[in-house]
Design a protein around this motif. Structure first.
Motif: not given
Ligand code: CO
Length: 220
Positions: A43-47, A68-70, A99-105
């Protein structure tokens, strides 16, 4: 918003450990003996996207790799090592790229934003954008970010499937299924992108159908 300090983390930790031991005596000593997770999560590193909490899995139940960005890059020794260990030694039965919606990467890759060194990493997501540029441009601009988050997860499943680790595991008859998912930080729900790969054949067909569904998916 959280106002925790470092000291608070130790307080939380002691409370949590005591609570677990109170509710399920022997939980930790049981885990010491072995880890036998059925799942691997990339997955993404997003907290905002914590693997265990989202999927209701406990310590010992999911092997996790996040970046970042899986992204799964065929030459990334870190990611490949985690995949190899989980497949060959832990014998996980399911591996999901989430993945996740709103991913900054993904947004940086979509819009060509300059954030620093990380741009070189999200270059891989730009490749996904370039590969599917026609599909993305056919969508209303407001949905392109969501769509690229989905397409990126789908393409990273392809990279896992084509790795020597998975090819060898399937060739020797090991049962492991790959999945592509996308998590919404807006409502906490996971969308199954129907990028489900149970073995060595059929990757092209499943991929084509999953990409079609990205274009057709209802968004709100
Ligand atoms: Co992300």
């Amino acid at each position: 918003m959280s106002t925790t300090s470092i000291e608070d983390l130790f307080v939380h930790n002691r409370e949590w450990a005591a609570q677990v031991e109170r509710e399920r005596p022997g939980f930790f000593t049981g885990l010491m003996a072995q880890q036998k997770p059925k799942y691997m999560w990339i997955g993404c590193s997003d907290s905002r996207v914590p693997a265990n909490q989202i999927s209701g899995l406990e310590p010992g139940e999911v092997f996790v790799h996040r970046n970042v960005a899986n992204v799964v890059v065929p030459s990334d020794l870190n990611c490949l090592s985690t995949i190899q260990y989980s497949v060959d030694h832990l014998k996980v039965e399911h591996l999901m790229v989430v993945g996740h919606y709103g991913c900054g990467g993904v947004l940086a890759a979509l819009e060509g934003l300059r954030l620093g060194l990380v741009d070189n990493w999200t270059r891989h997501v730009r490749d996904v954008r370039d590969k599917h540029i026609k599909l993305l441009e056919s969508l209303s601009p407001q949905w392109r970010h969501d769509a690229l988050c989905e397409l990126n997860a789908i393409e990273q499943v392809v990279n896992v499937a084509q790795s020597t680790v998975l090819q060898d595991a399937w060739a020797r008859g090991q049962k492991i299924t790959l999945h592509g998912w996308c998590y919404s930080i807006k409502n906490g729900l996971i969308t199954n992108l129907e990028m489900t790969i149970p073995g060595i054949g059929g990757l092209g067909e499943v991929h084509a159908a999953a990409v079609d569904k990205v274009a057709q998916r209802k968004r709100d």
